[in-house]
Structure formats: structure tokens, C-alpha cells
Write a protein that holds these residues in place. Structure first.
Motif, short mmCIF file in Angstrom:
data_model
loop_
_atom_site.label_atom_id
_atom_site.label_comp_id
_atom_site.label_asym_id
_atom_site.label_seq_id
_atom_site.Cartn_x
_atom_site.Cartn_y
_atom_site.Cartn_z
N SER A 190 -5.69 3.74 2.64
CA SER A 190 -4.97 4.68 2.56
C SER A 190 -4.87 6.16 2.91
O SER A 190 -3.69 6.85 3.08
CB SER A 190 -4.50 4.88 0.74
OG SER A 190 -5.42 5.52 0.30
N TRP A 216 -1.46 6.66 -1.80
CA TRP A 216 -1.33 6.76 -0.08
C TRP A 216 -1.02 8.21 0.06
O TRP A 216 -0.69 8.67 -0.78
CB TRP A 216 -0.45 5.70 0.41
CG TRP A 216 -1.08 4.26 0.39
CD1 TRP A 216 -1.36 3.51 -0.64
CD2 TRP A 216 -1.36 3.56 1.52
NE1 TRP A 216 -2.00 2.34 -0.29
CE2 TRP A 216 -2.10 2.35 1.01
CE3 TRP A 216 -1.34 3.80 2.96
CZ2 TRP A 216 -2.35 1.22 1.93
CZ3 TRP A 216 -1.62 2.72 3.70
CH2 TRP A 216 -2.37 1.55 3.34
N ALA A 238 2.50 0.14 5.43
CA ALA A 238 1.08 -0.12 5.32
C ALA A 238 0.80 -1.47 5.72
O ALA A 238 -0.21 -1.75 5.87
CB ALA A 238 0.91 0.08 3.71
#
Length: 368
Positions: free
Chosen positions: A134, A179, A189
């Protein structure tokens, strides 16, 4: 490798954080919980993570040690506090979770240059999570560890004996609030997930997490899409419907959950993960491994804590024999105080206070 922090759980169910008066303190963080779960089953485990240079960090390292987890690779970050996580407990299926990881959690300050790559290559199993991707420098460190594992397997590096199968597990663990910007869309992502999957041999996640990784939400389609990335085993957790798994060799298994009177469902997936790795390392067949892992998850769902509630092999055997995850807990791990019979929230002042979302307490399957 990854998340580590302090869990503060209310000692009364059916009460919002605005009304909670007492909490229990526990070691937390999904990878840390998985390490404890595997150690409880007799495995030699270690954690790669970081804490703040504060009393909570000292507490976590002591708890890891006392739980049988090697903490030599858990180091301090001088200018960031150890993270704290609160939850609310509304059984059977509503457990709001509140992360205090700002401005940045120490476990996201793992640097690639500091990794013990020989140790990572030598481990028979390596577990990492989506949260490790993240933010930097954790993102690069996590991918570096995965590549080192893959290169070691291809080149025969490490110290694992040739006849011992190894596993690199990607726990998809999709938590967008953790994140960089606190609200990362799944499609941003996905490229990082796919890069990580290229180097993993096992993928584990629920249907929503599988959709982040593959774009597929239907469980069997998601499992097939995970196998298409190159992993050897795809495990899809189905909550109250149990769990399914597909292997690259064509083996498949789908098992139902083990019923349990739910107290706190947040640790069930981590107990499942530790028991899953235990079964894989033991060389069990897929169905036996999933049933064992389901039982571990159910037991923890019937208890308050996560790490401190991880079951022993004897407890899992008792649960499987009894057909329920609701088995007596060790001393100090009994159920939390239940909510009042007539209301979900006990009013402490004469101001109308609407009930929180969620369904009334009851018997519910305990599969993670």
C-alpha cells in the motif's frame, strides 16, 4: 511479513465506542496473528515488521516472544507511534474496525535494503499481505522479498531440503483505507496485486479481495483467474458458506463452515491462515487442510481476542469432533459481556440514540 499493532477490544458486546468504558489489550495485525496461529500449532515462525520506539512497541515484541514467534526482525521506527486498532462488537456479523495508523504506520517503513534475504529464501513458507503493497518503502520491500523467494526456488538457493515443498502465500487482504490516500480504487491497486501474484504460489482471499486481484467476483471464476496468474493454489473464503480451493493440478475442494456462537469475527481469517499453512507444510490433502483451517477460524470467532485466542491442535481436534467451534476458552479468554436483552445499545443518558446497523446476536457460521 507486514502489519503489527495493538488491538483494543471492548469488553462488552453491543456497545458503540462512544459508550465503551473498558477494553482488553492484545497483539494484533493480520500477519502477526497468522504467525502466532502457526506457532500455536507447533511451527517455528518469525515476523518481519516494525513498531514505534514506545511502550506499545515493547509490549508487542514481548507478546511475540511469549507466543513463540521470533521477533529479531521486528525493529523500531523512532518518529512514528505504534499503531492502535479499535473494534466494536455487534455479533454475529457486524464488527466495525477503526485503524489509528496516521501519519504513517511503522510497519510500512520496512526497507528492502534491510531485509534478511537468505532467511526469507530459506523459510519453507512465507506469508505477505496486500497491505504491504500500500505504500513505500514497504511496497518495494515486499516485492523484493517475493522476487528473492521466486529466484531462490528457481536457482536452488536457501537451505530448504530439496524434498520439502515450499509455499509463498499472498493474503490478498484488501483494505483501501490503509493505502496511500486512504481511498485507493481497486483498479489502481490491481497492477501491484498482479505483480505480487507472479511470484506467489498460494493466493488466499474472500470474494471481494479476489475481485480486486483479478476482476472476477464469482468464487470459481475468481479461483480460476488466480491460477491463471501462476499460483499453484487459490483459496477463496466464502464467509457463512465455507471455503473453496482450486489447485493447478486439478485438485479442488469445497467445505462448509463449522457452526459457532460468534463473539468477534475479526480474528477468524488469521486463525484460518495459520492453520492453512500448518496443513500445507504437513502435506495434508486439500480437503483435510481446509476443514482444519475452518475449525481454527470458527474457534477464534467464538472468542474475544485474535492472537491470544489462536487455538492449539488439541482444541481444533475437539472442535472437529464436536462439530462446533464453540468450545471452552483458556482462562482469561471467556466471552465478553453480552449486550442487554432488550436493546443493542445500553443508554447512559436520556438522549435518543438509534441502534447501530447489524443484525441481532444469534448462532452463525464461523468460517472466516
Amino acid at each position: 511479513m507486514g502489519r503489527l499493532g495493538v488491538d483494543l477490544y471492548p469488553l462488552r458486546a453491543g456497545v458503540g465506542l462512544d459508550r465503551v468504558e473498558t477494553f482488553g489489550r492484545f497483539l494484533g495485525g493480520s500477519p502477526a496473528n497468522v504467525a502466532v496461529a502457526a506457532a500455536r500449532l507447533g511451527r517455528n515462525t518469525a515476523l518481519v515488521s516494525r513498531t514505534g520506539a514506545d511502550p506499545f512497541g515493547t509490549y508487542l515484541r514481548r507478546e511475540l516472544h511469549e507466543s513463540g514467534v521470533d521477533a529479531r526482525w521486528v525493529t523500531e521506527v523512532a518518529d512514528q507511534p505504534t499503531p492502535i486498532t479499535f473494534c466494536e462488537i455487534f455479533p454475529p456479523d457486524h464488527f466495525p474496525i477503526h485503524f489509528y495508523r496516521r501519519p504513517k504506520a511503522p510497519d510500512l517503513e520496512i526497507h528492502a535494503r534491510e531485509l534478511d534475504l537468505p532467511a526469507l529464501r530459506a523459510a519453507r513458507a512465507f506469508w505477505m499481505t496486500g497491505t504491504g503493497l500500500s505504500a513505500e518503502p514497504s511496497r518495494t520491500a515486499t516485492l523484493t522479498a517475493l522476487r528473492a523467494r521466486a529466484e531462490g526456488a528457481e536457482g536452488g538457493g536457501g537451505t530448504v531440503q530439496d524434498d520439502q515443498e515450499t509455499f509463498t502465500v499472498f493474503d490478498l487482504d484488501w483494505r483501501p483505507a490503509l493505502w496511500d490516500d486512504g481511498d485507493t480504487p481497486a483498479d489502481q491497486a490491481r497492477p501491484l496485486y498482479r505483480e505480487a501474484l507472479r511470484h506467489a504460489t498460494v493466493a488466499v482471499g474472500n470474494a471481494d479481495e479476489c475481485a480486486v486481484a483479478t476482476g472476477e467476483h464469482e468464487p470459481y471464476a475468481a479461483a480460476r483467474a488466480l491460477l491463471a496468474t501462476g499460483v499453484r493454489l487459490a483459496v477463496v473464503k466464502l464467509g457463512p458458506k465455507g471455503v473453496l480451493a482450486l489447485a493447478a493440478d486439478g485438485t479442488r475442494a469445497e467445505v462448509p463452515p463449522l457452526p459457532v456462537d460468534v463473539v468477534n469475527g475479526l480474528g477468524a481469517g488469521d486463525a484460518f491462515g495459520g492453520a492453512l499453512v500448518h496443513g500445507l507444510l504437513a502435506g495434508w490433502d486439500l480437503e483435510r487442510t481446509l476443514r482444519y483451517a475452518n475449525a481454527a477460524g470458527a474457534i477464534v470467532a467464538g472468542r474475544l481476542a485474535c492472537s491470544a485466542a489462536m487455538p492449539s491442535g488439541d482444541e481444533i481436534a475437539r472442535a472437529l469432533a464436536a462439530g462446533t467451534g464453540s468450545i471452552p476458552a483458556p482462562a482469561g479468554q471467556g466471552p465478553v459481556e453480552p449486550p442487554p436483552a432488550s436493546t443493542r445499545r445500553a443508554p447512559l443518558e436520556p438522549i435518543p440514540d438509534p441502534a447501530p446497523p447489524g443484525r441481532p446476536p444469534g448462532r452463525s457460521p464461523g468460517s472466516p
